[in-house]
Write a protein that holds these residues in place. Structure first.
Motif, PDB file in Angstrom:
ATOM      1  N   UNK A  12      13.551   5.643  85.465  1.00 18.71           N
ATOM      2  CA  UNK A  12      14.842   5.630  86.339  1.00 18.71           C
ATOM      3  C   UNK A  12      14.681   6.150  87.786  1.00 18.71           C
ATOM      4  N   UNK A  13      14.014   7.217  87.879  1.00 18.07           N
ATOM      5  CA  UNK A  13      13.455   7.755  89.242  1.00 18.07           C
ATOM      6  C   UNK A  13      12.636   6.882  89.926  1.00 18.07           C
ATOM      7  N   UNK A  14      11.558   6.325  89.078  1.00 19.63           N
ATOM      8  CA  UNK A  14      10.924   5.280  89.786  1.00 19.63           C
ATOM      9  C   UNK A  14      11.638   3.908  90.431  1.00 19.63           C
ATOM     10  N   UNK A  15      12.271   3.453  89.627  1.00 17.10           N
ATOM     11  CA  UNK A  15      13.283   2.293  89.778  1.00 17.10           C
ATOM     12  C   UNK A  15      13.953   2.660  90.994  1.00 17.10           C
ATOM     13  N   UNK A  16      14.643   3.777  91.138  1.00 13.92           N
ATOM     14  CA  UNK A  16      15.426   4.254  92.143  1.00 13.92           C
ATOM     15  C   UNK A  16      14.662   4.106  93.583  1.00 13.92           C
ATOM     16  N   UNK A  17      13.296   4.567  93.146  1.00 10.24           N
ATOM     17  CA  UNK A  17      12.612   4.868  94.408  1.00 10.24           C
ATOM     18  C   UNK A  17      12.231   3.436  94.945  1.00 10.24           C
ATOM     19  N   UNK A  18      11.827   2.700  94.031  1.00  5.69           N
ATOM     20  CA  UNK A  18      11.218   1.296  94.347  1.00  5.69           C
ATOM     21  C   UNK A  18      12.607   0.451  95.030  1.00  5.69           C
ATOM     22  N   UNK A  19      13.699   0.787  94.284  1.00  3.97           N
ATOM     23  CA  UNK A  19      14.994  -0.223  94.827  1.00  3.97           C
ATOM     24  C   UNK A  19      15.154   0.273  96.387  1.00  3.97           C
ATOM     25  N   UNK A  20      15.284   1.641  96.738  1.00  4.20           N
ATOM     26  CA  UNK A  20      15.284   2.014  97.870  1.00  4.20           C
ATOM     27  C   UNK A  20      14.520   1.579  98.824  1.00  4.20           C
ATOM     28  N   UNK A  21      13.236   1.622  98.495  1.00  2.00           N
ATOM     29  CA  UNK A  21      11.942   1.080  99.458  1.00  2.00           C
ATOM     30  C   UNK A  21      12.328  -0.400  99.860  1.00  2.00           C
ATOM     31  N   UNK A  22      12.667  -1.100  98.646  1.00  3.94           N
ATOM     32  CA  UNK A  22      12.866  -2.821  98.950  1.00  3.94           C
ATOM     33  C   UNK A  22      14.096  -2.961  99.814  1.00  3.94           C
ATOM     34  N   UNK A  23      15.074  -1.924  99.879  1.00  2.67           N
ATOM     35  CA  UNK A  23      16.302  -2.256 100.711  1.00  2.67           C
ATOM     36  C   UNK A  23      15.760  -1.783 102.052  1.00  2.67           C
ATOM     37  N   UNK A  24      14.960  -0.642 102.213  1.00  8.79           N
ATOM     38  CA  UNK A  24      14.793  -0.486 103.495  1.00  8.79           C
ATOM     39  C   UNK A  24      13.507  -1.470 104.207  1.00  8.79           C
ATOM     40  N   UNK A  25      12.935  -1.912 103.277  1.00  6.78           N
ATOM     41  CA  UNK A  25      11.792  -2.792 104.307  1.00  6.78           C
ATOM     42  C   UNK A  25      12.310  -4.179 104.287  1.00  6.78           C
ATOM     43  N   UNK A  26      13.154  -4.588 103.434  1.00  4.61           N
ATOM     44  CA  UNK A  26      13.543  -6.227 103.656  1.00  4.61           C
ATOM     45  C   UNK A  26      15.254  -6.189 104.411  1.00  4.61           C
ATOM     46  N   UNK A  27      15.669  -5.041 104.367  1.00  2.38           N
ATOM     47  CA  UNK A  27      17.081  -4.957 104.781  1.00  2.38           C
ATOM     48  C   UNK A  27      18.330  -5.894 103.789  1.00  2.38           C
ATOM     49  N   UNK A  28      17.806  -6.489 102.504  1.00 10.01           N
ATOM     50  CA  UNK A  28      18.542  -7.026 101.746  1.00 10.01           C
ATOM     51  C   UNK A  28      18.633  -6.331 100.444  1.00 10.01           C
ATOM     52  N   UNK A  29      19.586  -6.481  99.855  1.00 12.50           N
ATOM     53  CA  UNK A  29      19.872  -5.865  98.534  1.00 12.50           C
ATOM     54  C   UNK A  29      21.183  -5.491  98.392  1.00 12.50           C
ATOM     55  N   UNK A  30      21.606  -4.859  97.170  1.00  4.84           N
ATOM     56  CA  UNK A  30      22.707  -4.400  96.782  1.00  4.84           C
ATOM     57  C   UNK A  30      22.692  -2.817  96.988  1.00  4.84           C
ATOM     58  N   UNK A  31      23.336  -2.367  98.143  1.00  2.00           N
ATOM     59  CA  UNK A  31      23.292  -0.756  98.261  1.00  2.00           C
ATOM     60  C   UNK A  31      24.343  -0.158  96.892  1.00  2.00           C
ATOM     61  N   UNK A  32      25.429  -0.942  96.637  1.00  2.16           N
ATOM     62  CA  UNK A  32      26.054  -0.486  95.397  1.00  2.16           C
ATOM     63  C   UNK A  32      25.247  -0.195  94.293  1.00  2.16           C
ATOM     64  N   UNK A  33      24.307  -1.161  93.860  1.00  2.00           N
ATOM     65  CA  UNK A  33      23.499  -1.242  92.639  1.00  2.00           C
ATOM     66  C   UNK A  33      22.753   0.012  92.886  1.00  2.00           C
TER      67      UNK A  33
END
Length: 56
Positions: A12-33
């Motif tokens: 779960x920690x790795x998933x959170x980090x990957x999700x955060x990096x994805x949102x930061x690099x692309x600017x796309x994604x669901x911040x709520x998720x």
């Protein structure tokens, strides 16, 4: 049980980090998720720590 919870916490920690990096690099994604995933990661990690101390 503690090992399973520990592995789940790490995943779960790795998933959170990957999700955060994805949102930061692309600017796309669901911040709520991302926030929900982060909160559940903290909860599961705290439960794992409690199980660890009880087992010892």
């Amino acid at each position: 049980m503690t090992k399973i919870m520990g592995i789940l916490s790490i995943i779960m920690l790795l998933s959170t980090l990957i999700c955060g990096w994805w949102i930061r690099s692309t600017g796309e994604g669901d911040i709520h998720f991302h926030m929900q995933l982060g909160i559940w990661t903290v909860v599961v990690t705290c439960i794992t720590i409690v199980f660890f101390f009880i087992k010892r």
